[in-house]
Scaffold this motif. Structure first.
Motif, PDB file in Angstrom:
ATOM      1  N   GLU A   1      46.108  37.589  44.843  1.00  0.00           N
ATOM      2  CA  GLU A   1      46.421  36.133  45.377  1.00  0.00           C
ATOM      3  C   GLU A   1      45.021  35.341  45.369  1.00  0.00           C
ATOM      4  O   GLU A   1      44.880  34.212  44.926  1.00  0.00           O
ATOM      5  N   ALA A   2      43.932  35.983  46.061  1.00  0.00           N
ATOM      6  CA  ALA A   2      42.542  35.499  46.249  1.00  0.00           C
ATOM      7  C   ALA A   2      42.036  35.063  44.703  1.00  0.00           C
ATOM      8  O   ALA A   2      41.462  34.066  44.680  1.00  0.00           O
ATOM      9  N   LEU A   3      42.089  36.189  43.950  1.00  0.00           N
ATOM     10  CA  LEU A   3      41.512  35.732  42.583  1.00  0.00           C
ATOM     11  C   LEU A   3      42.120  34.518  41.971  1.00  0.00           C
ATOM     12  O   LEU A   3      41.400  33.637  41.487  1.00  0.00           O
ATOM     13  N   ARG A   4      43.302  34.693  41.660  1.00  0.00           N
ATOM     14  CA  ARG A   4      44.011  33.577  41.018  1.00  0.00           C
ATOM     15  C   ARG A   4      44.339  32.350  41.616  1.00  0.00           C
ATOM     16  O   ARG A   4      44.111  31.196  41.417  1.00  0.00           O
ATOM     17  N   ASP A   5      44.723  32.359  42.983  1.00  0.00           N
ATOM     18  CA  ASP A   5      45.085  31.139  43.470  1.00  0.00           C
ATOM     19  C   ASP A   5      43.805  30.324  44.376  1.00  0.00           C
ATOM     20  O   ASP A   5      43.959  29.118  44.301  1.00  0.00           O
ATOM     21  N   SER A   6      42.933  31.356  44.821  1.00  0.00           N
ATOM     22  CA  SER A   6      41.730  30.561  45.594  1.00  0.00           C
ATOM     23  C   SER A   6      40.452  30.750  44.612  1.00  0.00           C
ATOM     24  O   SER A   6      39.757  29.588  44.743  1.00  0.00           O
ATOM     25  N   TRP A   7      40.220  31.435  43.776  1.00  0.00           N
ATOM     26  CA  TRP A   7      38.940  31.559  42.810  1.00  0.00           C
ATOM     27  C   TRP A   7      39.431  31.010  41.530  1.00  0.00           C
ATOM     28  O   TRP A   7      38.499  31.006  40.789  1.00  0.00           O
ATOM     29  N   GLY A   8      40.456  30.902  41.205  1.00  0.00           N
ATOM     30  CA  GLY A   8      40.760  30.310  39.892  1.00  0.00           C
ATOM     31  C   GLY A   8      40.361  31.290  38.959  1.00  0.00           C
ATOM     32  O   GLY A   8      40.463  30.728  37.559  1.00  0.00           O
ATOM     33  N   MET A   9      40.766  32.694  39.043  1.00  0.00           N
ATOM     34  CA  MET A   9      40.637  33.440  37.942  1.00  0.00           C
ATOM     35  C   MET A   9      41.763  34.142  37.688  1.00  0.00           C
ATOM     36  O   MET A   9      42.204  35.145  37.964  1.00  0.00           O
ATOM     37  N   THR A  10      42.292  33.474  36.683  1.00  0.00           N
ATOM     38  CA  THR A  10      43.830  33.531  36.233  1.00  0.00           C
ATOM     39  C   THR A  10      43.944  34.730  34.984  1.00  0.00           C
ATOM     40  O   THR A  10      44.885  34.826  34.630  1.00  0.00           O
ATOM     41  N   GLY A  11      42.812  35.160  34.600  1.00  0.00           N
ATOM     42  CA  GLY A  11      43.036  36.169  33.556  1.00  0.00           C
ATOM     43  C   GLY A  11      43.628  37.466  34.144  1.00  0.00           C
ATOM     44  O   GLY A  11      44.323  38.212  33.344  1.00  0.00           O
ATOM     45  N   THR A  12      43.737  37.484  35.531  1.00  0.00           N
ATOM     46  CA  THR A  12      44.336  38.804  36.114  1.00  0.00           C
ATOM     47  C   THR A  12      45.800  38.392  36.246  1.00  0.00           C
ATOM     48  O   THR A  12      46.130  37.378  36.878  1.00  0.00           O
TER      49      THR A  12
END
Ligand code: FES
Ligand code: FES
Length: 212
Positions: free
Chosen positions: A78-89
């Motif tokens: 959630e942190a990677l995708r939603d807060s840090w914009g790293m949607t590759g995961t």
């Protein structure tokens, strides 16, 4: 009437800090024994508990420090995708069953949907974005393309990260090693033979370089 420990009648969370720490300790033990169900249960308990407020976290993601303030229940995915914009995961099952969310935590493959972001505090995370870019792909990414090791691509970031983690610690893995490394990565399109071929190609290229 039996008391609901997660939601006691006084409106408090019903989960003590000691209980939380015990839960996390159980989860760590569960991870080492492969008891994924207990990890899921612990995460759901944390999410139901509504513990205190957000707390600061700092994680080195792909070499850059990412900081934020997150509730204890927030997962690394959630942190990677939603807060840090790293949607590759990608998030497929969100419960540790598919491996789409695989990232490297201090070099070891983990399911980021089952890892709390607070457990990554002060540690190093590598996502698929950190391996290479479309213009400058990592050898394993290039090998996936050349071996046609993807179809819909939903499992691919997690699959690539698992293979990259394996090749970093074992540059010449056997097919058995590769199968073990991607055992937690499910591919509904059935690209496994391509994945094995991609790892073999990278391992073979490394052997050639060593010999040359
Ligand atoms: S989304 Fe994490 S294992 Fe499926
Ligand atoms: S390529 Fe479609 S799920 Fe693996």
């Amino acid at each position: 009437m039996a008391e609901d420990k997660a939601h006691p009648p006084d409106g408090t969370s019903g989960v003590t800090r000691r209980g939380l720490i015990k839960g996390i300790a159980s989860a760590v033990t569960a991870a080492s024994t492969g008891a994924t169900a207990l990890l899921v249960e612990t995460r759901h308990e944390l999410q139901a508990a509504n513990l205190s407020g957000p707390m600061a976290v700092s994680v080195t993601v792909n070499g850059a420090v990412k900081a934020g303030s997150f509730e204890p229940r927030t997962t690394l995915a959630e942190a990677l995708r939603d807060s840090w914009g790293m949607t590759g995961t990608k998030v497929g099952c969100d419960r540790g069953a598919c491996g789409a969310c695989t990232v490297l935590l201090d070099g070891l493959a983990v399911n980021s949907c089952l890892t709390l972001v607070h457990d990554a505090d002060g540690r190093k995370v590598t996502t698929v974005e950190g391996l290479g870019s479309p213009e400058a792909m990592a050898p394993i990414q290039k090998a996936f393309v050349e071996a046609d090791a993807l179809q819909c691509g939903f499992c691919t970031p997690g699959m690539v990260v698992s293979c990259a983690g394996l090749l970093a610690r074992n540059p010449r893995p056997s097919e058995h090693d590769v199968k073990e490394a991607v055992a937690g990565n499910l591919c509904r399109c059935g690209t496994y033979t391509g994945v094995f071929a991609a790892c073999e190609a990278v391992a073979h290229a490394k052997s050639e370089v060593t010999r040359g």
